[in-house]
Structure formats: structure tokens, C-alpha cells
Design a protein around this motif. Sequence first.
Motif, short mmCIF file in Angstrom:
data_model
loop_
_atom_site.label_atom_id
_atom_site.label_comp_id
_atom_site.label_asym_id
_atom_site.label_seq_id
_atom_site.Cartn_x
_atom_site.Cartn_y
_atom_site.Cartn_z
N TRP A 298 0.85 -5.00 7.96
CA TRP A 298 2.28 -5.08 8.31
C TRP A 298 2.50 -6.17 9.38
O TRP A 298 3.35 -6.90 9.38
N ASP B 211 6.50 -4.36 3.55
CA ASP B 211 7.33 -3.87 4.60
C ASP B 211 6.19 -2.64 5.15
O ASP B 211 6.88 -2.20 6.29
N THR B 212 5.71 -2.18 4.32
CA THR B 212 5.13 -0.67 4.93
C THR B 212 3.71 -1.01 4.96
O THR B 212 2.89 -0.15 5.83
N GLY B 213 3.19 -2.15 4.83
CA GLY B 213 1.59 -2.38 4.94
C GLY B 213 0.77 -1.55 4.06
O GLY B 213 -0.50 -1.79 4.42
N GLU B 214 1.33 -0.90 2.96
CA GLU B 214 0.52 -0.22 2.15
C GLU B 214 -0.35 -0.90 1.17
O GLU B 214 0.46 -2.09 0.70
N HIS C 12 9.25 -10.54 7.56
CA HIS C 12 10.41 -9.63 7.71
C HIS C 12 11.62 -10.01 8.23
O HIS C 12 12.38 -9.49 8.75
N ASP D 236 2.26 -4.11 0.23
CA ASP D 236 3.67 -3.71 0.52
C ASP D 236 4.14 -4.39 1.58
O ASP D 236 3.62 -3.97 2.73
N HIS E 265 9.82 -0.21 11.95
CA HIS E 265 10.21 -0.88 10.89
C HIS E 265 9.93 0.00 9.86
O HIS E 265 10.89 0.21 8.71
N THR E 266 8.87 0.81 9.74
CA THR E 266 8.40 1.63 8.54
C THR E 266 9.56 2.76 8.40
O THR E 266 10.05 3.18 7.30
N PHE F 163 5.94 -1.29 14.57
CA PHE F 163 5.67 -1.22 13.16
C PHE F 163 6.50 0.25 12.93
O PHE F 163 6.95 0.48 11.63
N GLN G 125 5.36 8.38 4.55
CA GLN G 125 4.15 7.16 4.66
C GLN G 125 3.12 7.77 5.39
O GLN G 125 3.26 8.47 6.52
N TRP H 166 -7.81 10.62 -3.86
CA TRP H 166 -6.29 9.89 -4.00
C TRP H 166 -6.15 8.40 -3.70
O TRP H 166 -5.40 7.56 -4.35
N GLU H 167 -6.87 8.01 -2.55
CA GLU H 167 -7.00 6.66 -2.31
C GLU H 167 -7.66 5.89 -2.77
O GLU H 167 -7.86 4.55 -2.55
N HIS I 24 -2.54 0.20 7.52
CA HIS I 24 -1.02 -0.38 7.30
C HIS I 24 -0.43 -1.08 8.26
O HIS I 24 0.22 -2.01 8.01
N TRP I 25 -0.66 -0.54 9.49
CA TRP I 25 0.12 -1.37 10.56
C TRP I 25 -0.51 -2.97 10.66
O TRP I 25 0.21 -3.72 11.03
#
Lengths: 805, 164, 284
Positions: free
Chosen positions: A795, A667-670, A804, A665, C267-268, C264, C184, A733-734, A791-792
Motif C-alpha cells: 500500500w 488500495d488494500t495492499g493485498e 491513491h 490491490d 485508508h484500508t 494505512f 481484511q 488458504w494463503e 499489505h501495508w
Amino acid sequence: MNDLTPDRDDRTANLKGIGSARRRVEDARFTQGKGNYVDDIKLPGMLFGDFVRSPYAHARVVSVDTSAAMALDGVVAVLTAKDLEPLGLHWMPTLAGDKQMVLADGKVLFQGQEVAYVVARDRYVAADAVELVEVEYEELPVITDPFEALNSDTVLREDLQPGADGAHGPRRHANHIFLWEEGDKTATEEVIGSADVVVEEMIYYHRTHPCPLETCGCVASMDKVNGKLTVYGTFQAPHVVRTVASLLSGIDEHNIRVVSPDIGGGFGNKVGVYPGYVCSIVASIVTGLPVKWVEDRMENLMATAFARDYWMKGRISATKEGKITALEAHVTADHGAFDACADPTKFPAGFFHICTGSYDIPVAYVGVDGVYTNKAPGGVAYRCSFRVTEAAYFIERMIEILAIELGMDAAELRRINFIRADQFPYHSALGWEYDSGDYQTAWDKALKAVDYDGLRTEQAARVEAFRRGETRRLIGIGLTHFTEIVGAGPVKNCDILGMGMFDSCEIRIHPTGSAIARLGTISQGQGHATTFAQILASEIGIPADKITVEEGDTDTAPYGLGTYGSRSTPVAGAATALAGRKIRAKAQMIAAYLLEVHDDDVEFDIDRFVVKGAPERFKTMADIAYAAYNQAIPGVEPGLEAVSYYDPPNMTYPFGAYICVMEIDVDTGEAEIRQFYALDDCGTRINPMVIEGQVHGGLTEALAIAMGQEIAYDDMGNVKTGTLMDFFIPTTWETPHYTTDHTETPSPHHPIGAKGVGESPNVGGVPAFSNAVHDALRPFGLRQSHMPHDHWRIWKAAHDLGLHG
Amino acid sequence: MSKKMQITLNVNGTRHELLAEPRTLLIHVLRENLGITGPHIGCETSHCGACTILMNERSIKSCTVFAAQADGAEITTIEGLGTPDSLHPLQEAFREHHGLQCGFCTPGMITRAAQLLKENPDPTEEEVRFGMAGNLCRCTGYQNIVKAVLAAASEINTAKEAAQ
Amino acid sequence: MIPAAFEYYRPDDLQGALALLHEHGDEARVVAGGHSLIPMMKLRMAEVPHLIDLQAIDALRGITVDGNRITLGAMVTQEEIIAHEGLATLVPILREAALQIADPQVRAMGTVGGNVANGDPGNDMPGLMQCLGATFHVTGPDAAREIEARDFYEAAYMTAREDDEILTAVSFDAPNGGQSYQKQKRKIGDYATAAAAVILTREGEHCTGASIAMTNLSDVPVWAEAAGEALIGTDCGEDAVIAAINAMQEAIDPTEDNRGPVAFKRHTAGIILARAIARAWSRA
């Protein structure tokens, strides 16, 4: 013979030998809560040790006042470096030829360093006493960056003579440990200098930690009456610990018994010798009582052996058609405050020079600079053979980057550069002799299994949809073809503290046809009691269910170098097979005598010896065992036992093809792992169920490392990731579902053709996950973005590419 | 040190009375005072679940409960789930499906799974993954743990149907 | 990680607990589920010479639904919230948020009271309660009083509750409209990188009411009133959402930590809020 065929199948199945998905014998106790781990050990009168640790990363220790702690009810002793100095134990040798403070001697060099050791009635009193020890520090400048360390006037290791050589040759700066080189530098530079295509990149493999679920600990018990010291502990190499303990303490080795009980995971964290062990032994000798020390999780993450922290600057060259012509690597290796790597002595950068990987690269050069910083010591092989995961990550990133430069598909670039099956045994430019492999077959099977072309089509369509603003999720296809090097190792060039890296197995067959086998290795979850019995079952014809496997008690097990670097199956597994063959040779003589024929007229048949050409005339192994003990056989000693010490002629080279399909993703870095396909070739497969379990586990540790797990420091040298809130270990879960597959290319030099598998999934997994992240952003211009891909950072990579808006 | 208090615990059907400092962590009472060493200590900050037990019919992490808080509680540990002659279906399933390696997380893992299956006797794979997310394993990658829990659920349900 | 010694009390009524608090002043702390306090005590970052356990006080338990008014006793656990069928229908956001807190074992011990009273900016319930416009009920030595959730948080671990008061319950009206809690995090068991609680009411294509709160993006939970107002009267389309995000950005003040740098997180926060608005709108 036809009527005998099902019988033979039944007899083979009954053995549960090599190839059987036999259930594990260890599990009965573990599933009922009856494992016996070090913290489960409780001896009469046992005391508890705990450390006062430095809050600073670099400071002088001005004074240590233990009086208030000593005054607390229940405190028995507080040890400082001054107390250990008369014994010569305030410093100890590391496995890498350096030395390390046991307790702070004048200064501290990393946060969490051991300063004083409190011994008390129980762990609660010990913890209270730790709070009462008053230490005065004078802060010194902190260096956490290895490049800065090599340009700084701040000297970290004042105990070392400036300019004097280290264990691995000249040191060019006070904070420099060694420069280790392999390959032809001049020739490599020449080829790269005149190549069609060259790419250059810095690849960082960040600092992380093996973090087994059980932390490190020990119970030291000095029996002053008998003069015997027993040390129970989380030791991946119990025999080495015994020898080191003897050398350090001056106690004769026969008076030291080291026991590794059940171990709750090791992953390289439990190879080294830690101050906690030394202090516990001293405390037990001083008090005459057993002393237990078990670190807590923060101590484990802050102070026991870390892994990686390699800054790898690479250059790779190729022809316009994509044929690789040369590879160069220069590594700046951050070793922390002491060089406490657990590599074979002659290899201060481990086997990093396997970094030509699966590819036929004509010329190469590697140089590794080891550097001191104000971080914890270590540099252990966290679920990999020595520095092999760093090497695999390096080459698999460089290949991806070269493919970008060439405008070529990365799968195809790998294909045209593979070492061909007909080139084995293959001599690499950096000096290795690869034993066997068939990379092309494995690669084709993997690409087909995931429908590689279909995935690329889908990825391209997703990129278009992203550009049209219809989605914010991109697809990455992470490719890896890795080659491991495990099974250290030939004694001629592999030793630890001078002890050759052979391993051993001793077998006793009991009169009624069951057996016990003891090995120099120690399981930390790998299931040795199950799988080594299978090797033996196939070799000697006694069912695995009738074979007990024991390891870890130095009073009973033969000497061995322990379990790490995927060496148990390649080395101890070979010793097991060969000891089994000695049993079989004697059994043949006994069978021939019992059957009244010449030795050469009987042959081994699954679980018995039969008269050649007359299979109805036979003696089972049970018959033979009974006779060995109860019948006078001319010219044959009674009994049926054997021991084998195995010095492997070469390493083994497991390999594999991994493909990870990931969605990120922007936008969220997931990141979501959509599919993971792992094909492993570990040679002969002893227990497919256990292999699959090893692959699942290694991949999950790779997932953690690639996607978030790190030991991070701030500029003051404070550890920022000291608990499992911040040190990433994925939950159910991950963690994705994995698909496993295999090819089987036996090792030509191993008695049963096995190569070892425990660490392959970590070695191959990390680049597969990381390459997937990179590949998702590749269409937008990403070449290199350092791990961990939390995530970051994902991102940030997207942000820097302007995604972005 | 503060003075010790009398604490009563009903563990695996046996009543124990003991003296302990109020600050003593429940996991230490179980392991050290009572010698019940199945539950383990892994992270000490309630993330890993190695210390998972059942307290008053809830799954809890016993490293983050004081002995004093547990005074009077009904407790079940891995040792109370099955006997060597009559294993809990989860104990069988973990072995059958290779749901463990080093065994250190296993007691907490199975104890948690037992409660999960009580609350949700027929879970989906996703529900098992979500319901087991408080227990970390470093060895298995969870795939075979999930498989084992699903297999045990099916086993328990089949046995129930047969009994009806 | 071994805590320092303390004296332990388990009073069986509120008056007993209040008397102990009064007697020991700031040397005393109450403990509910303990999953915030006990780790701090084990790390010796919280010194608690006198620990008052609230588990035996029946008056702090129970979920009450009285018409549209919902009261959660301070000792109600996350697990009880998740399992309560009435709440799932009346206030679905409560269950949605509770399921995103920690893991099953922690939810079995963790309580509403502890989660809101502790003042940890990482906790999820404070922002949710601000979104719901909840009232916190506290009782002191002399009297009981009510504090609005939106007025309760002063700074990290600093709240409007006095040291000699105990938070006994939270109450709120079941909201109308669509609700969503989006969070998140790096993994199960983590605090939010960013989380948003959103409740929207709509008539036709127009938003008639909006309440928005953000978690772990400042040293206190942030009820972003202006962000809600930016949606009212709109169709919650792209422009309105951007306006709401911009207003929310004015209200938050994230700091850098292991979850990432400020840019970050900002943004998130915007992305998560947009998702929560979209989800709530689709449910409104």
C-alpha cells in the motif's frame, strides 16, 4: 535379446532406484504418530531446564539472585555465568570464529539472551522458578541499526580488544566484525565509471527466521558409572556437535554419543550450538541425571539463529544494447550480538559472491562488512546455501532495475546476458567454476509455458484499464533465473571449525541380500531413508525396499558434516554411490568366481552379474551376498561391506527459471498469486515425487519471506514478531497452487550427476515473488521497495507513487 | 503449585484416571502422563495446530485447553484413527501423495482432516483449504496435503458406496 | 509457555459460579472457550489464581429463535453459529463474520460470550453486536441486568460488566435488509487490519436504515452512528459512501502495530467499509 527386454524393465522397476517416484519409507511412522522427536524422549529421573532471559536488548547485569528460585520445591539447580566460569563454559566458540556468552557475563546484548538456567523436577516447576530469579539490570543505549553501529561510541562487545583483529582480519570500529572482499575492485570501478548505462540501488533483504515447526531442544544424559555422555537433540550436524562437545567439556570424544532423532524441520535453524545444549550438558554432569531442554516458540524466534539481514548496495553497468559489463556490491551485514553465522570458516559472507548469478559478467567486486548490533545472533542459511538467497535476490533485483533503466524487457535482458551452454565449465569473475548449465533452454521453456508475451499484453491492458479508473488491481509478472551453489564442499577451502566438509557412507550387505547404509548426514524431512536407498539400489542392484538407511547416531554412523546448504545429495549422495561401487567391485570378483570365469568376463546388469555375451549365465546380488558370507573364495575376504568418504572436487550449481503472476490491490495492499511456474534443473533426478515436494515447500517458505515474514525490532531492541500471530507463516488458504517443471543437466563431476534441490525454490522463489510485486507497480515508476511485501508496505509503495489520488 | 486433581479422560477408547495440576495443559497430559506422543507442540498460541486432537467429536488445539477443562472428555488422537494393520484412509493417502516431509505437523494435520471429512464428506479443493487452515506446515507447501485429503475423501466415499 | 498455578472450579449452575466469583473477587476469572484467556495465562500476562469454568452450566448454552428475537447463550461456539441453519437465514451476517474468526479448531472452542465479554479490540463479535444493536445479559450476585452492546465497551479489556457479574447471553432482533461483514487480515488466524459490519435497509433506490460498526480500529469496537446516518435517504452511491467513510473516520482511532501505520489503517478502513456497504446494498 528382444524377449529379455521386458524382463530388464521389470527388474529395473523392482529396484525402485534412481528416477523412481518411490513412496517414502519414513511415512509409515509419521502418519501413525510414531515419530520419535526430541521432546518425545523420556528417560528415568529426567529433569527439565528452562532459561531466565533478558527483557532488555542492552544492559549491565548488576546482580542475579537465585535464592527464591532455589527455595521452590522441585528446583534442583540454578546456573549462572559464575557457575560456568570455573569450567570455562560461560562463553563458547561460535561456528564463525567468534565467541558467544552461554549465560550473561556482566551484560546482556540482545532481548531474550540467556541469563540463568533453572533445573527442576518438571517443566512446570522450572517455569515457576524462572519467575522467581531476580535479576537487576542497568539499561545501556541500544543499537539496532548496523549503520548507526559503525558510527556510534557505544561499544557493544566490551570483551573484544578495540583495534584487535577479528577471526577474519582487521576491525575498523569497535562494532565492526570484518570486511570480506572478493573480485577486482579497481577494474570494476573503472568499467562502471565509463559505462553507457549504470544503475545504483540499495537492496535490503530483511531479517527473518527459519522457524521449523519443531523448536530446538535436547536431552543430555551423563552416565557417571560408565563415564559416557549421551546427547539427543535437534542437530542438523550431529558429528560436529560431538566434536564441539568434546572440545568444550574435555570429555574424550569416544565417550560422547550424539543422537539426532527425528527432526521436525530444520531449515538452518538447527545447525548451530546453542546455550541450551551447553547448559543441559553441564546440568546433567552436575546432577548425574538426564536433563531435557526444549525452547518454546517465543524463545525460538527471539534467541535462536535468525537469517538474512543484509543491506546490499549495488551498482551494475551495461552497454546501450544491454550487455552487462560490471557488477559491484557492498553489503552491510547485521550479525547481531555475536557472529554466529554457520558458514564455512573461510567464507564469513558465505557464498555471497555467487551474486553474478546466471549471467556472463566480465568483471565484478564484492565487499561485505559484518557488524554487531543489539539483536539475536545467527545469520544462518535458512533453506539456502550460505548467503546464496541474498545473492540471488540481489542480482535478480539489479537485473530488473537495469531493465527499467534500459527500457528493455527484463526477460530479454536476461536472455542476452546468460552464460551460454558452450561456456561451461564457466569461470565467474568472482572465482567460481560453474559445473554445468543450459540456461537458455530452461528460460525458453518457462516463457513458453506461461505464454509470456500473452501475459505482457494482458498486463498492459490492465494498466490501461487502471488508468481509466475501471479497476484497482494491477498485474505483476515476477521473473527469476537463479543459479545456486551447493554441496559444500571441497575440503581444500570448505571447513567448519577446522573440520573439512566431506561426507560419508558405510554399507553392509546382509547374507540374504538386503542391506543397511549409514551416512554422516541427517534428514529433517528431506526423505533420506527413501532417496539414498534409491541411489544405492541403482548402484548395487539390491531393491531399495531391502535397504535400511540410518543417520544421526554418532556411535554408529560414519563421520559427516551434516545436512544443510543442500549438501546431502551432492556430498553424502556421492559417497553413497561410490561406496556402492566398492561393493559392486567386490561383488564382481565373487560373481566371476561363482560363474567360473575371469573377473573381466562378467558385467553388472541391473540386479546381477552376467557372463558377457551369455546373459542366461548370471548370479544375482542376493546370490553373491550369500556367497560372500558363506563360501570360501580364494583371495577374497569374507563379507560384503564398504565405506566411502567423499571430498567433492567442486560445488554443484543447480539452476531454475521461475515465473510468478500476481495481482495486487492498490488500495488494500493485498496480493493474490494467480499462477506460479517453477522449472528446476537439479541435474540427475533421484525421486521426482520428493523433488516436487521439496519445490512446493521451498516456494512456500519463499512466499512467506517475500510477502510478510520478518523478525522486526523496535528502537528499544524489543522483538515485535515473537509469536505466530505476527511472524507470518502462510496457511493452506494463503498458499497458491504451484506448477512444477524441469530440465535435466547432470553435474559432470558428481558420480550420478545429481546437484541437490532442497533450497533452490527458496533461492529462486523470493526474487520471483518480490519481482512480481515490483513489476505490478513498475509502469507507475517503482524501482525498489523493500521486503517483506506485506499489505501495508505494498500500500505504501502505491501511495508513494501517487496511486491513491 | 496448586494441589493436583483427579482427572478422567477417555482416550482412543481407553479410560484413564490420573492426578494432575489443573493448570497442566491437555497436550502435556497426553504426551507426558499418558505417553501419547503423536500430537506435538509447535507454537503454543493456538496458531499452528500441531497439537490438534478430537475432543468430544470436535477438532481442538490441545495446547490451549487445561487438563481440568478436559476432565470427563472423549478424546481421539492420531494413535486412535487407525492401526498398523488397518490404516485410516487419510494415513494411506498422505503417504501415497507425499503429503508430509518432516512429519511434525502430520498427526495434527491428519486428525483435523478426519474431522473435516466427517463434517463434509465430499469437499471441494477450496473447502479443504479453508477447513485445514488451522494447521501449519513448514515443509510441503500444502499442495500434496490438499491432494491427499481429496483422495482420501474419494476413497472413503467409494468404500461407502460399495458397502451399500 | 507455562501458566502459573490456579485453583479450578466447574460449577454446574450460574448461582454456583456467581458465588465463587463473589468469594474470590478480582482473583477469579470465568473461562468459556479460553482461547483469549489461556494464551494470556500461558504468557503469564494474566494472573488468575481462581479459574471458574462455565462449561457445565446448561443455562448458558443454546441458540433460541423466538419469532424475530434471537438469543445466543454465552457458551454458544462460533462453530455452532456457523452450523445453525436458522441463523444462516435469519442473520446471515452472523455466519459470515464467524467464518472469518480464527480457524476451525479455534472456532470449535471460541464462544460468543467469551468473544464479546473479553473486551479485546481485535475480536470480531463486539463490533458485529453493536451493528446488530444487541443486548448483553449479565447476572450479578443480586440481580440480572441488560447492557446494550453499544454501551458495553469502555477501553481495551475494560467493559461495563462488573467483576462479580457473568455475561450469560446476547440477544437481538433479526435485522431487515442487506448485511455484510468484510474483514481484511494478513492471514487466517489473524485479527482484523480493518473490519466493517454493515446492515442496510432500502426502499427502491433509497436507503431507509443503516447501521455500521468497525473492528480493531480503536481500543474499543466503534459503532459509527454518523456513518450510518450519512447513508440514510441516499442511493448509497459514490458520494454517500464517501460521506459515510468520512464520518467513520471521525469515529475511529487506530494505532500503529505490525499490521501497519495509522494512515494505512485509515485508508484500508475506508476501502473495507465501502466494500461492506456495496455488498450489503446489493443484498438489501
